[in-house]
Design a protein around this motif. Structure first.
Motif, PDB file in Angstrom:
ATOM      1  N   LEU A   1      12.262  62.289  65.552  1.00 37.46           N
ATOM      2  CA  LEU A   1      13.837  62.588  64.481  1.00 37.46           C
ATOM      3  C   LEU A   1      13.193  62.515  63.407  1.00 37.46           C
ATOM      4  O   LEU A   1      12.490  61.603  62.723  1.00 37.46           O
ATOM      5  CB  LEU A   1      14.357  60.848  65.429  1.00 37.46           C
ATOM      6  N   ILE A   2      13.396  63.889  61.956  1.00 37.27           N
ATOM      7  CA  ILE A   2      13.561  63.523  61.141  1.00 37.27           C
ATOM      8  C   ILE A   2      14.911  64.338  60.575  1.00 37.27           C
ATOM      9  O   ILE A   2      16.098  64.928  61.142  1.00 37.27           O
ATOM     10  CB  ILE A   2      12.517  65.091  60.774  1.00 37.27           C
ATOM     11  N   LEU A   3      15.416  63.335  59.568  1.00 40.25           N
ATOM     12  CA  LEU A   3      16.869  63.378  59.843  1.00 40.25           C
ATOM     13  C   LEU A   3      16.138  64.684  57.998  1.00 40.25           C
ATOM     14  O   LEU A   3      15.314  64.106  57.167  1.00 40.25           O
ATOM     15  CB  LEU A   3      16.710  61.730  58.167  1.00 40.25           C
ATOM     16  N   GLY A   4      17.306  65.371  57.467  1.00 34.82           N
ATOM     17  CA  GLY A   4      17.142  66.440  56.930  1.00 34.82           C
ATOM     18  C   GLY A   4      16.726  67.838  56.540  1.00 34.82           C
ATOM     19  O   GLY A   4      17.069  68.620  55.997  1.00 34.82           O
ATOM     20  N   GLN A   5      16.157  67.992  58.160  1.00 35.24           N
ATOM     21  CA  GLN A   5      14.915  69.424  58.392  1.00 35.24           C
ATOM     22  C   GLN A   5      15.153  69.671  59.660  1.00 35.24           C
ATOM     23  O   GLN A   5      15.365  68.711  60.538  1.00 35.24           O
ATOM     24  CB  GLN A   5      13.983  69.285  57.952  1.00 35.24           C
ATOM     25  N   GLU A   6      15.333  71.141  59.600  1.00 37.50           N
ATOM     26  CA  GLU A   6      15.034  71.434  61.671  1.00 37.50           C
ATOM     27  C   GLU A   6      13.545  71.966  61.569  1.00 37.50           C
ATOM     28  O   GLU A   6      13.549  72.220  60.973  1.00 37.50           O
ATOM     29  CB  GLU A   6      15.920  72.925  61.072  1.00 37.50           C
ATOM     30  N   GLN A   7      13.478  71.183  62.535  1.00 38.21           N
ATOM     31  CA  GLN A   7      12.081  71.063  63.008  1.00 38.21           C
ATOM     32  C   GLN A   7      11.323  72.594  64.155  1.00 38.21           C
ATOM     33  O   GLN A   7      11.857  72.917  64.409  1.00 38.21           O
ATOM     34  CB  GLN A   7      11.356  69.819  63.642  1.00 38.21           C
ATOM     35  N   ASP A   8      10.653  73.114  63.496  1.00 39.06           N
ATOM     36  CA  ASP A   8      10.312  75.019  64.406  1.00 39.06           C
ATOM     37  C   ASP A   8       8.786  73.709  64.831  1.00 39.06           C
ATOM     38  O   ASP A   8       9.242  74.766  66.826  1.00 39.06           O
ATOM     39  CB  ASP A   8       9.640  76.065  63.372  1.00 39.06           C
ATOM     40  N   THR A   9       8.096  72.914  64.733  1.00 39.50           N
ATOM     41  CA  THR A   9       7.222  72.721  65.533  1.00 39.50           C
ATOM     42  C   THR A   9       7.227  71.474  65.742  1.00 39.50           C
ATOM     43  O   THR A   9       8.274  70.443  65.030  1.00 39.50           O
ATOM     44  CB  THR A   9       5.878  73.080  65.308  1.00 39.50           C
ATOM     45  N   LEU A  10       7.354  70.756  66.281  1.00 39.32           N
ATOM     46  CA  LEU A  10       6.655  69.287  66.427  1.00 39.32           C
ATOM     47  C   LEU A  10       6.246  67.981  64.814  1.00 39.32           C
ATOM     48  O   LEU A  10       5.218  68.568  64.569  1.00 39.32           O
ATOM     49  CB  LEU A  10       6.026  68.155  67.088  1.00 39.32           C
TER      50      LEU A  10
ATOM     51  N   GLY B   1      23.671  72.412  56.307  1.00 44.99           N
ATOM     52  CA  GLY B   1      21.913  72.185  56.589  1.00 44.99           C
ATOM     53  C   GLY B   1      21.828  71.123  57.762  1.00 44.99           C
ATOM     54  O   GLY B   1      22.475  71.650  58.893  1.00 44.99           O
ATOM     55  N   THR B   2      20.972  70.775  57.728  1.00 45.09           N
ATOM     56  CA  THR B   2      20.279  70.444  58.780  1.00 45.09           C
ATOM     57  C   THR B   2      20.093  68.808  59.026  1.00 45.09           C
ATOM     58  O   THR B   2      19.581  67.929  57.858  1.00 45.09           O
ATOM     59  CB  THR B   2      18.988  70.410  59.903  1.00 45.09           C
ATOM     60  N   PRO B   3      21.305  67.700  59.466  1.00 41.97           N
ATOM     61  CA  PRO B   3      21.353  66.484  59.043  1.00 41.97           C
ATOM     62  C   PRO B   3      19.977  65.661  59.992  1.00 41.97           C
ATOM     63  O   PRO B   3      19.390  64.449  59.158  1.00 41.97           O
ATOM     64  CB  PRO B   3      22.935  66.465  59.734  1.00 41.97           C
ATOM     65  N   PHE B   4      19.935  66.175  60.923  1.00 40.08           N
ATOM     66  CA  PHE B   4      18.733  65.677  61.844  1.00 40.08           C
ATOM     67  C   PHE B   4      18.653  66.661  62.882  1.00 40.08           C
ATOM     68  O   PHE B   4      18.729  67.539  63.360  1.00 40.08           O
ATOM     69  CB  PHE B   4      19.206  64.579  62.409  1.00 40.08           C
ATOM     70  N   SER B   5      17.249  66.265  63.522  1.00 38.06           N
ATOM     71  CA  SER B   5      16.681  67.288  65.145  1.00 38.06           C
ATOM     72  C   SER B   5      15.803  66.072  64.882  1.00 38.06           C
ATOM     73  O   SER B   5      14.296  65.633  64.539  1.00 38.06           O
ATOM     74  CB  SER B   5      15.862  68.361  63.969  1.00 38.06           C
TER      75      SER B   5
ATOM     76  N   ASP C   1      12.086  74.877  57.099  1.00 42.21           N
ATOM     77  CA  ASP C   1      13.014  76.050  56.273  1.00 42.21           C
ATOM     78  C   ASP C   1      13.637  75.252  55.630  1.00 42.21           C
ATOM     79  O   ASP C   1      14.864  74.802  56.100  1.00 42.21           O
ATOM     80  CB  ASP C   1      13.695  77.355  57.721  1.00 42.21           C
ATOM     81  N   ALA C   2      13.342  76.208  54.547  1.00 38.48           N
ATOM     82  CA  ALA C   2      13.931  75.299  53.460  1.00 38.48           C
ATOM     83  C   ALA C   2      15.897  76.073  53.728  1.00 38.48           C
ATOM     84  O   ALA C   2      17.022  75.484  53.250  1.00 38.48           O
ATOM     85  CB  ALA C   2      13.571  75.663  51.776  1.00 38.48           C
ATOM     86  N   THR C   3      15.809  77.149  54.129  1.00 37.34           N
ATOM     87  CA  THR C   3      17.883  77.928  53.715  1.00 37.34           C
ATOM     88  C   THR C   3      17.804  76.614  55.427  1.00 37.34           C
ATOM     89  O   THR C   3      19.112  76.758  55.543  1.00 37.34           O
ATOM     90  CB  THR C   3      17.705  78.769  54.508  1.00 37.34           C
ATOM     91  N   GLN C   4      17.275  75.937  55.956  1.00 33.63           N
ATOM     92  CA  GLN C   4      18.191  75.243  57.112  1.00 33.63           C
ATOM     93  C   GLN C   4      18.374  73.382  56.874  1.00 33.63           C
ATOM     94  O   GLN C   4      18.472  72.475  57.448  1.00 33.63           O
ATOM     95  CB  GLN C   4      16.867  75.323  58.649  1.00 33.63           C
ATOM     96  N   ALA C   5      17.688  73.141  55.751  1.00 32.14           N
ATOM     97  CA  ALA C   5      17.784  71.851  55.088  1.00 32.14           C
ATOM     98  C   ALA C   5      18.910  71.066  54.603  1.00 32.14           C
ATOM     99  O   ALA C   5      20.100  72.197  54.507  1.00 32.14           O
ATOM    100  CB  ALA C   5      16.911  71.659  53.947  1.00 32.14           C
ATOM    101  N   PHE C   6      19.413  70.008  54.394  1.00 31.97           N
ATOM    102  CA  PHE C   6      20.191  69.325  54.731  1.00 31.97           C
ATOM    103  C   PHE C   6      20.290  69.448  53.084  1.00 31.97           C
ATOM    104  O   PHE C   6      19.774  68.500  52.533  1.00 31.97           O
ATOM    105  CB  PHE C   6      20.554  68.188  55.580  1.00 31.97           C
TER     106      PHE C   6
END
Length: 432
Positions: free
Chosen positions: A353-362, A268-272, A367-372
C-alpha cells in the motif's frame, strides 16, 4: 638460312615461355606452364605448331593474359588506396569521439543519463536541473510557511528564529538559481563550472532539509501520533509514503480520508494497493481531465467527487464483493453509487500500500503525471461497509467516530520517502 630460321624460332619459343611463366606467377601459382622437349634435328617452329596452339593464337593468348594481369594490378592498387582512406577517416573519428567537450572521465565516455542525483530525481540537462531546483525551493518555502503557522499558534520563539534563518538561506539559493538562469541565457563561460556550482547548491539544500527535519522532529514530540497530515508539495515520481504492513484478504471494505488539493489537471493518486500479478488491485486516482476513479482488480468506477478547490474535504468509498456494489461519500453526504465493480473478487493479501503514487509494478513504476499533489490525513481502512451514520460521524468529527480496523492512521505505521513532510493536523480545527 635454315640456321637463322631455327634461331628465330628458338627466341620466339623462349619469349613465349617467359611471358606465360610470368602470367602464371601473377595469378598466384594456380596454373603451371609445361615445356615439351623435341628431337635435336626437328624444326622448333614446326614442333611448336605441332604441339601447341598456332603462332597467331599463341600471341593473342599471351596479350590477353598480360592485359588481364595489368587490370588485376590496377584493381588491387585502387582497393589499397580506398582502404588507406577509410583507415584514415576511422582514426579521425576515434580521436574526436574519445575527447568530447566537457567530458572529464577516462576514455571520453559521458556519465550515464540514468544516474540519480542527490535530490532523488533523474539527472538531465541544465534547464531541467534548474526547474528541479526551483521546485525544491518552492517545497521548502511551503514547509517554512507551515512552520510559521505553527509558531504563531504556539508562540514558539525557537521556531521563529529558525524560520528566519531558513528564509535567509532560501533567499540566497534563489539568487544562485537566478544567476544560473542568466548564465545559461547569456552563454557565459561560467557554465564550465556547472558541476561545482550544482554541488554547492545541492549541499546547501541538504543542509536546509536537515534543519527543517530537526524542527519538524521537535514539533512531532508535542503531538499525538494520529494528529498529523502528509504533504506532497510537488508532482514527482519519488515522493511517497509506504504502509508498513499489507492488507488482508477482504470481501468488503470502506476507505476514508481527508484531502486538500488544488492541483490541475487532476489531484493525482492519493493511494494505490498492488499485489503480485496485479498492480491495480485497489487504487484511488484522478489524473488528466478524467473524474476521480476507484479501481478494483483493474475494473473502474467513476466517482462524483469535486475536491480540487484547495479546501479540506472528507471522502469515503464503500464496496462489497457481492455484485460489486459501491457507494461514494463527500463531506458526510452520499454523492453516488453503482454496482458490478469487480463482483465476487476479494481484495487479495500480501500486497503493498503506497500513499501519493500510482504503482505500475509492485512497489514501483511511479509516474510523475499521476502523483498526488496536496495534503492527506486521517486515512483509514475497514474490512466492512460502514453505515451512513458512521461515515457522517467521521466527516463531522463526532466523538463516536471509529478508526480503521485494517489500517489506522498512525505515524508509526508509515515510512516517508522523497521529501514528503508531516505536520500537525486537527480535522475539527479545519472545520471551524
Amino acid at each position: 638460312m635454315q640456321v637463322a630460321r631455327r634461331g628465330i624460332c628458338w627466341r620466339l619459343f623462349l619469349f613465349s615461355c617467359l611471358l606465360l611463366e610470368s602470367s602464371c606467377q601473377d595469378f598466384g601459382g594456380q596454373t603451371q606452364f609445361i615445356c615439351t622437349s623435341v628431337p635435336k634435328d626437328m624444326d622448333i617452329c614446326a614442333a611448336t605448331l605441332q604441339n601447341s596452339v598456332p603462332g597467331e593464337d599463341l600471341k593473342t593468348t599471351v596479350m590477353q593474359l598480360r592485359e588481364t594481369v595489368l587490370q588485376q594490378k590496377e584493381t588491387i592498387m585502387n582497393q589499397k588506396e580506398t582502404i588507406r582512406e577509410l583507415t584514415s577517416k576511422l582514426a579521425r573519428c576515434e580521436s574526436q569521439s574519445g575527447a568530447e567537450p566537457g567530458d572529464a572521465r577516462p576514455g571520453g565516455r559521458r556519465k550515464d543519463a540514468g544516474t540519480k542525483n542527490t535530490m532523488g530525481d533523474v539527472s538531465r540537462g541544465p534547464a531541467d536541473t534548474l526547474t528541479q531546483l526551483s521546485q525544491t525551493l518552492q517545497s521548502l518555502k511551503q514547509r517554512l510557511e507551515n512552520l510559521e503557522q505553527f509558531s504563531r499558534s504556539n508562540n514558539s520563539v525557537q521556531a521563529n528564529s529558525l524560520k528566519d534563518l531558513l528564509q535567509s538561506k532560501i533567499d540566497d539559493l534563489e539568487k544562485q538559481v537566478l544567476s544560473r538562469v542568466n548564465s545559461i541565457e547569456e552563454g557565459k563561460p561560467g557554465l564550465r563550472n556547472e558541476t561545482e556550482q550544482r554541488g554547492r547548491v545541492e549541499s546547501t539544500l541538504t543542509s536546509l532539509h536537515q534543519r527543517i527535519t530537526d524542527l519538524e522532529k521537535g514539533q512531532r514530540e508535542n503531538r499525538p501520533l494520529d494528529k498529523f497530515q502528509l504533504t506532497f508539495p510537488l508532482r514527482t515520481n519519488y515522493m511517497y509514503a509506504k504502509v508498513k504492513k499489507s492488507l488482508p484478504e477482504m470481501y468488503a471494505l470502506t476507505v476514508c480520508m481527508w484531502l486538500k488539493s488544488n492541483a490541475s489537471p487532476g489531484v493525482g493518486t492519493p493511494f494505490s494497493y498492488a499485489v503480485p500479478g496485479q498492480a491495480n488491485e485497489l487504487v484511488l486516482i484522478e489524473w488528466g481531465n478524467n473524474p476521480m476513479e476507484i479501481l478494483i482488480n483493474d475494473k473502474v468506477a467513476k466517482l462524483p467527487f469535486l475536491i480540487n478547490d484547495g479546501k479540506w474535504h472528507h471522502i469515503c468509498v464503500t464496496w462489497t464483493t457481492r455484485d460489486g456494489v459501491w457507494e461514494a461519500f463527500q463531506d458526510g453526504v452520499k454523492r453516488g453509487s453503482g454496482e458490478n465493480l469487480a463482483p465476487y473478487h476479494p481484495i487479495k493479501p500480501q500486497g503493498l500500500l503506497i500513499l501519493g503514487q500510482e504503482q505500475d509494478t509492485l512497489g514501483g513504476g511511479f509516474d510523475a503525471t499521476q502523483a498526488f499533489v496536496g495534503d492527506l490525513a486521517n486515512f483509514h481502512i475497514w474490512d466492512r461497509k460502514l453505515s451512513v451514520g458512521e461515515i457522517y460521524n467521521l466527516a463531522t468529527c463526532s466523538s463516536k467516530a471509529q478508526v480503521g480496523n485494517v489500517f489506522a492512521w498512525m505515524e508509526t505505521s508509515l515510512d516517508i520517502y522523497g521529501g514528503a513532510s508531516k505536520w500537525t493536523f486537527e480535522a475539527c480545527r479545519q472545520l471551524n
